[in-house]
Design an enzyme around this catalytic site. Structure first.
Site, PDB file in Angstrom:
ATOM      1  CB  THR A 311      -1.030   0.679  -6.910  1.00  0.00           C
ATOM      2  OG1 THR A 311      -0.240  -0.297  -7.606  1.00  0.00           O
ATOM      3  CG2 THR A 311      -1.290   1.868  -7.799  1.00  0.00           C
ATOM      4  CG  ASP A 312      -0.432  -3.908  -2.075  1.00  0.00           C
ATOM      5  OD1 ASP A 312       0.456  -4.587  -2.621  1.00  0.00           O
ATOM      6  OD2 ASP A 312      -0.777  -4.090  -0.895  1.00  0.00           O
ATOM      7  CD1 TRP A 313      -0.565  -8.886  -7.132  1.00  0.00           C
ATOM      8  CD2 TRP A 313       1.581  -8.373  -6.794  1.00  0.00           C
ATOM      9  NE1 TRP A 313       0.191  -9.791  -7.838  1.00  0.00           N
ATOM     10  CE2 TRP A 313       1.519  -9.503  -7.647  1.00  0.00           C
ATOM     11  CE3 TRP A 313       2.839  -7.865  -6.451  1.00  0.00           C
ATOM     12  CZ2 TRP A 313       2.666 -10.134  -8.152  1.00  0.00           C
ATOM     13  CZ3 TRP A 313       3.963  -8.493  -6.950  1.00  0.00           C
ATOM     14  CH2 TRP A 313       3.872  -9.611  -7.786  1.00  0.00           C
ATOM     15  CG  ASP A 315      -4.604  -3.076  -5.151  1.00  0.00           C
ATOM     16  OD1 ASP A 315      -5.406  -4.022  -5.285  1.00  0.00           O
ATOM     17  OD2 ASP A 315      -3.882  -2.949  -4.157  1.00  0.00           O
TER      18      ASP A 315
END
Length: 351
Positions: A311-313, A315
């Site tokens: 995932t990104d930050w 998310d």
């Protein structure tokens, strides 16, 4: 002008050649020895250990501030919690976004790895955003941003830049970089236009492939001494938000998503890219982190790819707190994992 015309024609061919894609041989060839080793470890691990290995925490969580005059200092107490108690499988980032000497990086990574090997016997994967050179390592080589590299139409330049970045990243014992960025930058309002190789899917695909080869080398199953694992991002359609603002919803037609935005990721996966980071946004009402079709079907099943999807930050939490598709973070985790997420960039919570 002739070269530009060739690129344009190749772009058209690329866009038209993705529909009706049949099952293909795996881009990361199966290695019986590696697979057997993985299965052996999975049988030994508890459910809690498996969950821990799917978590990624920012290094600030395990850092003592302000640290020493020679660089940051890790907290043994927090390492006991993060790795000893929760068996966290990955740490990312650089403390307070301050670049560190390669010797400082090497010492910190060794401390983390010693702890991880002692507690669970599996190395902790450390990752940083070296997207246009060795930006998080002091005295590292910086290169032009992606949009400038793309404008050169020079594949060899991009590959060589990635090779140098890999060499200097590995000098600090860091094995993973969140690059290349292969978003299609098609909205000039978007504040991250400079990270990618431009608006054209073929240019992004070609440059992305060269970057992957430069970072990883020729064998994705055996990353060389001077190479690192690549992580394509942001899967996908990140560069065309309706509002023009970062991490906000998009509205992409099905044909554009498949034939244009997917093209660079398709090419990089076929080139052996080991990991993908997901778009933080929502497209036509569906968060990318909850989209099983795009994560599992298009990537893992259609391409026969067994790389890692991160995932990104924060998310997964965003599915609950921002997107409101579920009522609790627990439900958000369930949806994301079932959609195909392999690792969650949490990044601060450790309980």
């Amino acid at each position: 002008m002739n070269n530009i015309r060739k690129w344009a024609m190749a772009s058209i061919m690329c866009a038209g050649g993705l529909t009706g894609m049949a099952q293909i041989a795996p881009a990361i060839p199966a290695d019986p020895v590696i697979e057997a080793h993985i299965q052996e470890w999975l049988k030994k691990m508890t459910l809690e250990e498996k969950i821990g290995q799917m978590c990624e925490i920012t290094v600030d969580v395990v850092t003592d501030f302000p640290g020493s005059k020679d660089g940051f200092k890790l907290s043994e107490a927090m390492l006991d919690t993060v790795i000893g108690k929760y068996k966290v499988g990955s740490i990312l980032n650089v403390p307070l976004s301050v670049a560190q000497k390669k010797e400082v990086w090497a010492a910190a990574i060794k401390q983390i790895q010693d702890k991880s090997m002692k507690e669970i016997g599996i190395p902790c994967i450390y990752g940083v955003d070296q997207i246009h050179g060795t930006t998080y390592t002091l005295d590292g080589t910086l290169f032009p941003q992606g949009v400038n590299m793309g404008a050169s139409f020079n594949r060899e330049l991009v590959r060589r830049g990635a090779e140098i970045s890999a060499y200097e990243t590995k000098a600090g014992c860091i094995p993973w970089t969140y690059a290349p960025v292969v978003d299609l930058g098609r909205d000039p309002r978007w504040p991250r236009m400079w990270e990618n190789y431009g608006e054209d899917c073929y240019v992004n695909a070609q440059m992305g492939v060269e970057a992957v080869k430069g970072f990883q080398g020729s064998d994705p199953n055996h990353i060389g001494e001077y190479n690192v694992a690549a992580c394509m991002k942001h899967y996908m359609g990140y560069g065309v938000p309706v509002s023009g603002k970062d991490r906000t919803p998009s509205s992409i037609s099905r044909s554009d998503l498949r034939e244009k935005h997917f093209a660079p990721f398709l090419a990089a996966v076929r080139a052996g890219a080991l990991s993908v980071m997901v778009n933080s946004g929502v497209d036509n009402g569906m968060p990318f982190h909850a989209n099983r079709e795009l994560l599992t079907e298009w990537l893992k099943e259609d391409l026969n790819w067994d790389g890692l999807i991160v995932t990104d930050w924060a998310d997964i939490n965003n599915l609950c707190t921002r997107d409101h598709i579920v009522a609790t973070k627990k439900e958000a985790i369930k949806i994301a994992i079932n959609a195909g997420i392999d690792m969650s960039m949490v990044p601060y919570e450790v309980s």
